[in-house]
Design a protein around this motif. Structure first.
Motif, short mmCIF file in Angstrom:
data_model
loop_
_atom_site.label_atom_id
_atom_site.label_comp_id
_atom_site.label_asym_id
_atom_site.label_seq_id
_atom_site.Cartn_x
_atom_site.Cartn_y
_atom_site.Cartn_z
N CYS A 57 -15.96 -16.05 -8.89
CA CYS A 57 -16.03 -15.26 -7.59
C CYS A 57 -14.65 -14.66 -7.29
O CYS A 57 -13.91 -15.52 -7.44
CB CYS A 57 -16.29 -16.25 -6.47
N LEU A 59 -13.45 -14.04 -4.65
CA LEU A 59 -12.62 -14.33 -3.38
C LEU A 59 -12.28 -15.82 -3.22
O LEU A 59 -11.21 -16.04 -2.89
CB LEU A 59 -13.88 -14.29 -2.06
N CYS A 60 -13.30 -16.76 -4.11
CA CYS A 60 -12.63 -18.16 -3.92
C CYS A 60 -12.24 -18.69 -5.35
O CYS A 60 -11.92 -19.63 -5.29
CB CYS A 60 -13.74 -18.99 -3.03
N ASN A 62 -14.93 -19.82 -7.27
CA ASN A 62 -15.88 -20.46 -7.91
C ASN A 62 -16.74 -19.79 -8.74
O ASN A 62 -16.85 -18.85 -9.07
CB ASN A 62 -16.81 -20.49 -6.54
N CYS A 69 -19.63 -15.46 -4.76
CA CYS A 69 -20.67 -16.49 -4.72
C CYS A 69 -21.31 -16.82 -3.47
O CYS A 69 -20.94 -16.32 -2.56
CB CYS A 69 -19.61 -17.73 -5.12
N CYS A 72 -19.46 -17.92 -0.38
CA CYS A 72 -18.75 -16.88 0.05
C CYS A 72 -19.84 -15.78 0.95
O CYS A 72 -19.28 -15.12 1.93
CB CYS A 72 -17.79 -16.10 -0.92
ZN LIG Z 1 -16.84 -17.34 -3.41
#
Ligand SMILES: [Zn+2]
Length: 198
Positions: A57, A59-60, A62, A69, A72
Motif C-alpha cells: 500500500c 499510503l501505509c 501494508n 489497502c 486505507c
Molecule cells: Zn494502506
C-alpha cells in the motif's frame, strides 16, 4: 565437487526464515514430500498467488491485493488519527483486536546503530508526505520501549515538530515484534486510552 540439489537449496532457504533453523527446515521439507497432494501442491500454488497478487500500500505500507489497502480505503475509519508502527506485523496485530479505528503507517523498521539502520532506511519521507496530503490531526507513536524504539521515537518527534499535528505515544509502548495476542488486548487498550502527549 559437491553439487547442491534443489532440495538442498529449498532446505537452505527455509532455514533462513524467521523462527526456523536447518533442522526444522529439513523436517518441514520431509513433511511436504510425504504430503505431496494435500500440502505441497496447494502450498506451491499459494506461494505463487501471494507473490503475484500482493501489493504494498503506497499510503501505509501494508500488504494487500488492492491499493490503497482495504484499511486505507475504509471510509468508516477515522481519517484524522495516524498510528505509526514499526512494521506491517504490528498493523496486523492491532487489527486483530477491536481497539483502534484510525489510519496506520509502517516505518519499515526502527533506527538501530547496531544494525546500521539510519533514517534513510526508513519510510520517514513517506510519513511526511502522508501528513502533507491527508487531514491527520493526531499521530500516535506505537513503538517499543527498547533502545531502538525510543531512539526512533525521539528522531520522529524532532522530524515532525513543525507539522500542525498532535503527537502522542502509547502509555506502555508496543510489545516487540508485534507479538500481540488476545491476552494483550486489555494492555493495549489501556495503552491507547492512556496515551500521552509529547
Ligand atoms: Zn494502506
Amino acid at each position: 565437487m559437491k553439487t547442491e540439489t534443489s532440495l538442498d537449496d529449498l532446505i537452505y532457504f527455509l532455514s533462513k526464515l524467521p523462527g526456523l533453523g536447518p533442522r526444522s527446515a529439513q523436517r518441514m521439507v520431509l513433511f511436504l514430500l510425504k504430503k505431496k497432494e494435500t500440502h505441497f501442491e496447494p502450498l506451491k500454488g499459494l506461494m505463487d498467488a501471494v507473490l503475484s497478487e500482493m501489493k504494498v500500500c503506497p499510503l501505509c505500507g501494508n500488504y494487500d491485493v488492492i491499493t490503497p489497502c482495504h484499511i486505507c480505503q475504509d471510509t468508516k475509519r477515522s481519517q484524522t488519527t495516524l498510528c505509526v508502527v514499526p512494521d506491517v506485523s504490528d498493523i496486523w496485530a492491532l487489527e486483530r483486536s477491536p481497539i483502534y479505528h484510525g489510519q496506520y503507517f509502517a516505518l519499515g523498521g526502527l533506527l538501530s546503530a547496531l544494525d546500521g539502520i539510519t533514517p534513510e532506511n526508513l519510510n520517514i519521507q513517506k510519513l511526511k508526505n502522508r501528513l502533507d496530503s491527508s487531514p491527520i490531526e493526531e499521530v500516535i507513536f506505537a513503538l517499543p520501549l527498547t533502545v531502538d524504539g525510543q531512539t526512533t521515537l525521539h528522531y520522529l518527534i524532532e522530524s515532525l515538530k513543525t507539522y500542525p499535528v498532535k503527537l502522542t505515544t502509547l502509555a506502555h509502548g508496543m510489545p516487540v515484534g508485534g507479538e500481540l495476542d488476545f491476552q494483550d488486548e486489555g494492555t493495549i487498550q489501556t495503552a491507547f486510552k492512556a496515551r500521552t502527549e509529547l
